[in-house]
Write an enzyme that holds these catalytic residues in place. Structure first.
Site, PDB file in Angstrom:
ATOM      1  CE1 TYR A 178     -10.548   3.881   6.520  1.00  0.00           C
ATOM      2  CE2 TYR A 178     -11.085   6.205   6.839  1.00  0.00           C
ATOM      3  CZ  TYR A 178     -10.151   5.195   6.733  1.00  0.00           C
ATOM      4  OH  TYR A 178      -8.813   5.490   6.848  1.00  0.00           O
TER       5      TYR A 178
ATOM      6  CE  LYS B 118      -8.186   2.453   9.433  1.00  0.00           C
ATOM      7  NZ  LYS B 118      -6.944   1.634   9.546  1.00  0.00           N
TER       8      LYS B 118
ATOM      9  N   GLY C  12       0.817  -1.203   0.000  1.00  0.00           N
ATOM     10  CA  GLY C  12       0.000   0.000   0.000  1.00  0.00           C
ATOM     11  C   GLY C  12       0.850   1.251   0.000  1.00  0.00           C
ATOM     12  CG  PHE C  13       0.194   6.157  -0.384  1.00  0.00           C
ATOM     13  CD1 PHE C  13       1.383   6.568  -0.965  1.00  0.00           C
ATOM     14  CD2 PHE C  13      -0.609   7.109   0.244  1.00  0.00           C
ATOM     15  CE1 PHE C  13       1.769   7.904  -0.928  1.00  0.00           C
ATOM     16  CE2 PHE C  13      -0.239   8.436   0.286  1.00  0.00           C
ATOM     17  CZ  PHE C  13       0.959   8.831  -0.291  1.00  0.00           C
ATOM     18  CB  ILE C  14       1.000   4.721   4.459  1.00  0.00           C
ATOM     19  CG1 ILE C  14       0.194   5.972   4.081  1.00  0.00           C
ATOM     20  CG2 ILE C  14       1.769   4.955   5.757  1.00  0.00           C
ATOM     21  CD1 ILE C  14      -0.961   6.266   5.021  1.00  0.00           C
TER      22      ILE C  14
END
Length: 341
Positions: A153, A157, A11-13
């Protein structure tokens, strides 16, 4: 603490964090499901780059596959687990909420169970600024109430934060939750605003601007974000002997080695100003499709990063235009190479 297990390394991070840790000499094991929420080829390319390092290994499986996750973590025996993998995307949670329950709640539970069993020195898990929900007092601080999530979402979290606190309390498992604020930069996801805007503007297509541009976001450059995570690795929370010893502004739990930390740029930028920065870097004016606010969106986010600074001595500081320029440079090179860099 030299052996770091990271979920979401394709993934991006996760990609940026793994690369930073490998450059610093850590041994990193990645775990990623390569799901098709966006172009899997971009994820595969990120992993290919990481696999060029002898200090990196990877397992391809989803978080919900507990046997695969347990096997990978047990075989690696990490000192630290950094849990970044998740079903991302605020708006997609309106279409497919079950995916968020499966990946973000069940998957995170599996990670916590593995961390408990392994007895890791530090469990670190990604949360989001979206947990602040309808709160209007800004800049957001970690100690303020956050019980008004606006999307599934965000709710998943916040559930992860609560489960993390319970595990920290019950099993004395040092746990840090970090709340991200609108991360952007090279290798970003195609569903994120910066990628979508640049792609559309260069292709001559209009861009959708919600709430007629009167939205504000704390845009945080990905390099700053992963530097914050890296430094927080060493800020291991300890259960306080006396709750009165907790410093003012510290989100450390009075009953557990558990802390929540904002990682943001500490600047709230108007969406139209963000668009103008992109136009300036590209040298092209955008065709603007001004739209109403979308369900689940919040009008503004703004981080108070004082706790991060007090714990690490660091505060994100990349100028927005500089960060946009770095993304555009990467985007053009990536497209010109056919997705090879």
């Amino acid at each position: 603490m030299q052996r770091i297990f990271i979920t979401g390394t394709a993934g991006f991070i996760g990609f940026h964090l793994a690369r930073l840790l490998l450059d610093e000499g850590f041994t990193v094991a990645g775990f990623d499901g390569m799901t098709d929420y966006y172009d899997v080829r971009l994820k595969q390319r990120r992993h290919q780059m990481l696999l060029q390092s002898p200090g990196f290994r990877a397992t391809e499986a989803i978080l919900e596959d507990r046997d695969a996750l347990d096997g990978a973590i047990d075989a690696f025996a990490p000192d630290v687990i950094i849990h970044l993998a998740a079903q991302a995307g605020v708006r997609y949670s309106l279409e497919n909420p079950r995916a968020y329950i499966d990946a973000n709640v069940v998957g995170s539970f599996n990670v916590m169970e593995a961390a408990r069993r392994q007895g890791v020195a530090h469990l670190m898990m990604a949360s989001t600024s979206s947990v602040y929900g309808a709160e209007t007092a800004m800049p957001y601080v970690e100690t303020q109430k956050a019980d008004t999530q606006m999307t599934i979402y965000a709710a998943t979290k916040k559930a992860t934060e609560s489960m993390g606190h319970a595990y920290a309390h019950l099993y004395d498992l040092p746990t840090t939750m970090f709340r991200f604020f609108t991360v952007y930069g090279p290798w970003g996801r195609p569903d994120m605003a910066l990628y979508k805007f640049v792609d559309a503007i260069l292709d001559g297509r209009p861009i959708d601007i919600y709430n007629h541009g009167e939205m504000y976001r704390d845009f945080t450059y990905v390099g700053d974000l992963v530097r914050g995570i890296r430094l927080l690795m060493d800020a291991v929370p300890v259960r306080p002997a006396d709750p009165a010893d907790i410093a003012p502004g510290d989100s450390l739990s009075p009953v557990a080695p558990h802390r929540v930390v904002n990682i943001g740029n500490s600047t709230s930028v108007r969406l139209l100003d963000f668009v103008e920065a992109i136009e300036e870097v590209l040298g092209v004016k955008a065709q603007r499709n001004l739209m109403a606010m979308q369900p689940g969106d919040v009008p503004a986010t703004w981080a108070d990063a004082s706790l991060l600074q007090s714990l690490t001595g660091y505060r994100p500081q990349t100028d927005l235009r500089d960060g946009v320029q770095r993304f555009v440079d990467w985007y053009r090179a990536y497209k010109d190479s056919g997705g090879l860099r």
